[in-house]
Design a protein around this motif. Structure first.
Motif, PDB file in Angstrom:
ATOM      1  N   ILE A   1      25.844  98.361 -50.011  1.00  0.00           N
ATOM      2  CA  ILE A   1      26.454  98.337 -48.678  1.00  0.00           C
ATOM      3  C   ILE A   1      27.078  99.685 -48.351  1.00  0.00           C
ATOM      4  O   ILE A   1      26.743 100.327 -47.358  1.00  0.00           O
TER       5      ILE A   1
ATOM      6  N   PHE B   1      20.300  99.477 -48.033  1.00  0.00           N
ATOM      7  CA  PHE B   1      19.802  98.115 -47.871  1.00  0.00           C
ATOM      8  C   PHE B   1      18.950  98.057 -46.622  1.00  0.00           C
ATOM      9  O   PHE B   1      19.030  98.924 -45.755  1.00  0.00           O
TER      10      PHE B   1
ATOM     11  N   THR C   1      22.113  89.854 -51.029  1.00  0.00           N
ATOM     12  CA  THR C   1      23.361  89.117 -50.880  1.00  0.00           C
ATOM     13  C   THR C   1      24.059  89.066 -52.221  1.00  0.00           C
ATOM     14  O   THR C   1      23.511  89.491 -53.234  1.00  0.00           O
TER      15      THR C   1
ATOM     16  N   VAL D   1      20.977  92.375 -44.933  1.00  0.00           N
ATOM     17  CA  VAL D   1      22.011  91.836 -45.799  1.00  0.00           C
ATOM     18  C   VAL D   1      22.471  90.482 -45.261  1.00  0.00           C
ATOM     19  O   VAL D   1      22.518  90.267 -44.048  1.00  0.00           O
TER      20      VAL D   1
END
Lengths: 540, 294, 326
Positions: free
Chosen positions: A415, A420, A375, A423
């Protein structure tokens, strides 16, 4: 308005069409004019032209200085703003707007259909650095029928089209020979709105003054002072001394810090659901998350209620899908997720995840169930949510590692490039329920927003149909189904819809919360003469 | 009279730091709670017998977080200064003893770096989050695996943070060491060593560097306190140690947001930083005086 | 002297170029682009729109090409436009410079005005009561994280006592006041930020003043002067201060770049729109044009400051002139 904390990140996404609107009912006795309102904001504005305003502070100012053709009323219905009325053709491809007669720009020139066409031309002009061109690319032609009538023809039916005309209309007579990217009007805007621009001390203050000839009526508050106070703690101290009249609170401030006698007598607090949601997104190209049982299990393992209570101090609601309850697209039949650790474990076991090596973590084929949740930094609420999710999943034997990173890096390296596993993010949405960009399977290229890689042919079909259908009832059915399928598929674990938490000085009358928020009737706000705090300043 | 007082202050500083070191080392045994143990029903409790320093917004025990935070903050201070000393002393020693074009090139580099605003360097390094890029060097021999191993063991962002704070301040050390060596070079004992035919390397390692280190030690002591302060300021900007790892800086910064409802959240980490940095400074001053009197 | 100055000035050019290459490299290596801030994560912004914007800003070119363009523009003293709001970079800097300069000049005067006398007084009787108390006090100030001290100050003086404004630079109605009233009002707003800056930075200078004076007092000529039976005060002021404060004047020269570089922390917490915030926001938003302009100007001033300091030394000490320092 005010220091809105965006769900996505610090710099909020602007949805032009939802900004301040005005509502007609007039009080029996004409309220007093005068006084000023001081709004506290974390961020400064950057460009005060609707086409180029992409941060929430610029949006706040632009919303008072300009008008769109349409706006949302307090119940979130689209109503006319500069447009008196409009017609949509039978094939849903043509919209004809009839403008309100007698509307004047702040400099006195009349506002006409030519201004609307000019605005459209600038929106699709590749030389103008506007991020909003997407909504207008489907327009085939724009024809001015007479001084107050303009007709847009679309290549295909596009339901969000009407909402997109909430975009502020620009004055052609001032901007026709200007380069919009660099024009001085970026810092000295001239619109048709209830307030006219007065001055801007960068990083410090923006001042607006009431526009006496505003087409509805002159706003009662003489001055609108937008103070930039970048530190949240400082902003709070300014509230404590009464130097700020209107600002957004954090959940912590709303529930714990504003309960003093002084603040209670001095300010009025409001809360209403924001349009947007926080979610846990899974990279669906990861074999573990490709299994819908795993995603459902994780959703069952997360304690939504605890997150809302603990992090938002109860100032929000668990989300069942992408829509807040206030939206007509919200499907009330989708049951909210309730925590069920046993069921979660069962689903995980079905998917082949079991605790076999005694380390406390589930494993499959000798690999423990461990993933990294990423994050962005600078968002206290999100950080706390990450830590709670980590704890909740630990109880079903899933090991979550948290990684918090700077926004730019986060987006570019992780992203966009799909690097990832899971998330934690949020979306701020416009009032229109169109989710094409988020969930359509074609929107998975680098830099596009379906970065979890969700693909469901039925959802694709519905999202396209939803864009092409104008009938509210038919659209409602479409989006209810989208909502239901998303809740079943769980490409995200939908976490919560946070409340917006503005606080306003009690001397202002007519302030009330509606589904649209508290600012929609801003020109009706007034202060009785005896309570006015800021003296009238002579216009020079 | 003066010496006794100076020593007393320096001693007090030293003793305090020793105590703090022990507390940090023994944090797992001393801390009454898990520093990461979220317990929402107990959020924002004021100090009480159960929680001596109260709890934070997630119900975690502030005392336990401070104890574990001491480890991080002290480690940041020492490693950062270590990096700065290592680079600074090496560059300064090489430049000072070799002289000629080596000296010219190195000092030009120092000048260049000194002329870039330090804060920019720090922000740029930390904001660009180079850990990922360093890991991408995986294909390189030695370097790649070394980074991979390091980042496996320690949070990469923490490594970057410590290195960045250290790399911000080695230039001063380099100049100091170089100047010291230049003057030592002309001293009798070095000339004597050269006369008896000692190698350049030997002279450097046995005579020059050890003697040039005295002022560096003072610099280092003050530097540890400075690094702890720098981390706290970076935390204010959201660029310090990243949660959930507690550092004094980020505990203080998290408390800032709850200012007005939970004074204990900012008071205890603030005082911890204050006392520690003060102790390092008093110790440093004491050492400086001791050297000056020598 | 003239040749020495000229040589030093010419030597600054390659260093300055190096700094720009280095800075340009660092900020371009960092992930993210300035257009992110405008477009990223807004569901209304299409990929095509984003690419188009990157092209409009020339960000699709290789780094060395971008650097070349930048350098050729800077050679013509054009620092370009900010990506954030499309304003000329120099305009943005010019807008922030006055307040930062005011704040820093006042802070500098305040710090020198307090720290030097403190240091001198402490050096007269090292180890005495005054020395002890000031030592601990100035270090106490230095050891506090500045944002914490600022918050404590605001909570006490602005919220509890209501003596001072919390933050900002002007009263809201100041626009319509007479100039003298506006000036007073601004001074009023600056008290707290100035006090915090001073408290935090007293230690460095006062310790330096004390140490350099002590150094001088230990010199042979001081002993001689005292042995001659000159009164203590005269010895101190005539010989001690003159020689002991010379290095402090050099420090003043070295503070030149500090004058224009604001402090992000103080500016953020006190809502002051100065150079520090401009710089911080530019770095975080990858606003290359602004960052590069600030770094280049900062570096130029630093080099100039060094140069002036060296000149001052050279003027005071002929040996350096002959040796040619560095």
């Amino acid at each position: 308005m005010s220091a809105r904390r965006s769900l996505t990140h610090g710099r909020s996404v602007l949805v032009v069409s939802i900004l301040l609107g005005l509502s007609p009912p007039l009080p029996a006795q004409e309220p007093a004019t005068g006084d000023a309102i001081v709004v506290g904001s974390i961020g400064d504005a950057s460009r005060l032209l609707p086409l180029l305003a992409s941060d929430s502070a610029s949006g706040d100012i632009v919303g008072l200085v300009y008008n769109g053709l349409v706006k949302y009323d307090k119940d979130l219905n689209l109503v006319g703003d500069l447009a008196e009325r409009w017609e949509i053709s039978a094939d849903n491809r043509t919209i004809t707007f009839h403008l309100r007669p007698g509307v004047r720009w702040h400099d006195g020139a009349p506002c006409t259909a030519e201004d609307v066409r000019f605005t459209y031309q600038k929106l699709i002009d590749p030389a103008v650095r506007t991020p909003y061109a997407g909504d207008y690319e489907l327009i085939e032609s724009a024809e001015v029928l007479d001084a107050l009538t303009i007709q847009f023809r679309y290549r295909e039916p596009f339901a969000p089209a009407l909402e997109s005309w909430g975009m502020g209309i620009l004055p052609k007579h001032l901007l026709a020979s200007e380069d919009l990217n660099t024009t001085r009007y970026l810092r000295d805007p001239v619109g048709t709105g209830p307030y006219r621009f007065r001055r801007w001390r960068t990083g410090e203050l923006i001042e607006l003054r009431a526009f006496a000839d505003y087409f509805e009526h002159r706003p009662y508050l003489d001055r609108y002072l937008y103070r930039i106070i970048p530190d949240q703690a400082t902003l709070f101290l300014e509230l404590l001394v009464g130097a700020v009249d209107w600002t957004g609170l954090t959940p912590l401030q709303y529930s714990r810090q504003t309960d003093t006698a002084y603040l209670r007598t001095r300010y009025q607090k409001f809360r209403y659901p924001s349009f947007g949601f926080a979610y846990l997104g899974y990279n669906l190209s990861d074999a573990r998350f490709a299994d819908v049982r795993v995603r459902r299990a994780l959703t069952l393992a997360v304690d939504h209620a605890a997150i809302v209570d603990g992090v938002l101090y109860g100032l929000g609601a668990p989300a069942t899908g992408p829509y807040p309850q206030a939206s007509w697209a919200y499907n009330p039949d989708v049951a909210p997720a309730t925590r069920d650790v046993a069921a979660a474990k069962r689903l995980l076991a079905e998917a082949g995840w079991a605790e076999t090596d005694g380390d406390g973590w589930l494993d499959r084929g000798g690999e423990p169930f461990r993933f990294t949740l990423i994050t962005n930094q600078g968002n206290e609420v999100r950080r706390q949510v990450a830590e709670l999710v980590q704890r909740h999943l630990r109880e079903v034997g899933v090991d979550v590692q948290i990684k918090i990173m700077e926004w730019s890096t986060f987006v570019h390296e992780f992203i966009d490039k799909r690097r990832f596993e899971a998330v934690l993010l949020g979306w701020s949405l416009s009032r229109d329920p169109d989710l094409y960009n988020l969930f359509h399977s074609s929107k998975t290229k680098e830099g596009e927003y379906n970065f979890v890689g969700y693909a469901n042919p039925r959802v694709d079909e519905l999202l396209v149909a939803g864009r092409q259908t104008f009938d509210r009832e038919a659209r409602r059915r479409i989006y209810h189904e989208v909502h239901r399928i998303l809740a079943e598929d769980q490409p995200y674990t939908f976490l919560y819809v946070a409340d917006a938490l503005p606080m306003v000085d009690r001397r202002f009358r007519n302030v009330r919360a509606t589904p649209a928020g508290i600012g929609d009737n801003f020109i009706e706000w007034h202060v009785p003469p005896a309570e006015q705090r800021y003296r009238a300043v002579m216009e020079r | 009279m003066r010496g006794i007082f100076r020593n007393r202050l320096a001693l007090a500083g030293g003793a305090l730091l020793a105590l703090l070191g022990v507390a940090a080392l023994a944090a797992p045994w001393l801390a009454p709670y898990d520093p990461l143990g979220v317990n929402l029903p107990e959020a924002l409790l004021p100090p009480s017998p159960a929680h001596w320093l109260g709890t934070d917004t997630l119900g975690r025990d502030v005392l336990s977080r401070l104890l574990f935070g001491a480890r991080i903050s002290l480690v940041i201070g020492f490693i950062a200064v270590g990096v700065s000393m290592l680079v600074g002393v090496s560059v300064g020693a090489v430049a000072g003893s070799w002289g000629g074009w080596v000296d010219a090139v190195l000092m030009r580099l120092v000048d260049t770096l000194l002329a870039i605003p330090t804060f920019f360097l720090l922000l740029a390094i930390i904001a660009m989050d180079p850990a990922e890029r360093l890991l991408a060097l995986g294909a390189w021999p030695v370097v790649g695996p070394a980074f991979a191993a390091l980042f496996q063991a320690v949070d990469p962002r923490l490594v970057i943070l410590m290195a960045a704070i250290g790399l911000m301040s080695w230039m001063g050390v380099a100049r100091l060491v170089r100047a010291e060596i230049l003057s030592l070079k002309e001293r009798e004992f070095v000339l004597a060593a050269r006369l008896v035919g000692a190698s350049r390397w030997r002279i450097l390692s046995t005579h020059l560097v050890p003697n040039a280190l005295a002022p560096v030690v003072v610099n280092a002591t003050l530097g540890v306190g400075g690094a702890i302060l720098t981390e706290s300021v970076l935390s204010y900007l959201g660029l310090g140690v990243q949660p959930p790892i507690p550092s004094w800086g980020n505990i203080l910064n998290e408390g800032r947001i709850a200012l007005g409802v939970a004074w204990w959240l900012t008071l205890s980490p603030g005082v911890a930083i204050l006392v520690t940095v003060l102790a390092f400074n008093l110790l440093g001053e004491g050492i400086r005086d001791a050297i000056a009197r020598r | 002297m003239l040749r020495y100055s000229l040589r030093r000035l010419l030597a600054m050019i390659p260093v300055l170029l190096w700094i720009t290459v280095l800075s340009f490299g660092i900020i371009h290596l960092a992930p993210g682009k300035p257009t992110d801030v405008l477009t990223q994560f807004n569901p209304k912004v299409s990929l095509e729109a984003r690419q188009r914007m990157e092209q409009l800003y020339g960000l699709d070119q290789p780094v060395h090409v971008q650097y070349g363009r930048w350098l050729s523009r800077v050679a013509r003293l054009d620092f370009g436009r900010s990506f954030l709001d499309d304003r000329p970079v120099m305009e943005k800097i010019a807008e922030r410079l006055p307040i930062t300069l005011t704040l820093n000049v006042l802070a500098l005067v305040l710090v020198f005005g307090i720290a030097v006398p403190l240091g001198v007084r402490a050096a007269v009787r090292p180890g005495g009561l005054f020395d002890r108390v000031t030592t601990v006090l100035v270090f106490l100030g230095y050891s506090m994280p500045s944002f914490w001290l600022a918050l404590l100050g605001m909570a006490l003086f602005s919220v509890t006592l209501r003596w001072l404004p919390v933050s900002g630079l002007h009263a809201l109605d100041a626009e319509s006041w007479a100039w003298w009233r506006r000036l007073l009002d601004m001074g009023w707003h600056l008290i707290l930020p100035l006090a915090v800056t001073a408290v935090v930075s007293l230690a460095g200078l006062s310790r330096y003043a004390r140490a350099s004076l002590l150094d001088v007092l230990r010199q042979d000529y001081m002993r001689t002067a005292r042995a001659k039976g000159l009164p203590q005060g005269r010895v101190l002021f005539h010989h001690g201060l003159r020689n002991g404060l010379l290095p402090i004047i050099t420090i003043l020269g070295l503070s030149l770049p500090d004058l224009i570089s604001g402090s992000v922390v103080a500016e953020t917490i006190f809502s002051i729109p100065g150079m520090g915030r401009l710089f911080y926001e530019a770095v975080m938003a990858r606003d290359y044009a602004v960052v590069m302009a600030l770094v280049t100007i900062g570096a130029l001033l630093t080099l100039l400051g060094n140069f002036l300091a060296d000149l001052a030394y050279a003027a005071a000490d002929p040996r350096i002139r002959v040796g040619g320092a560095q």
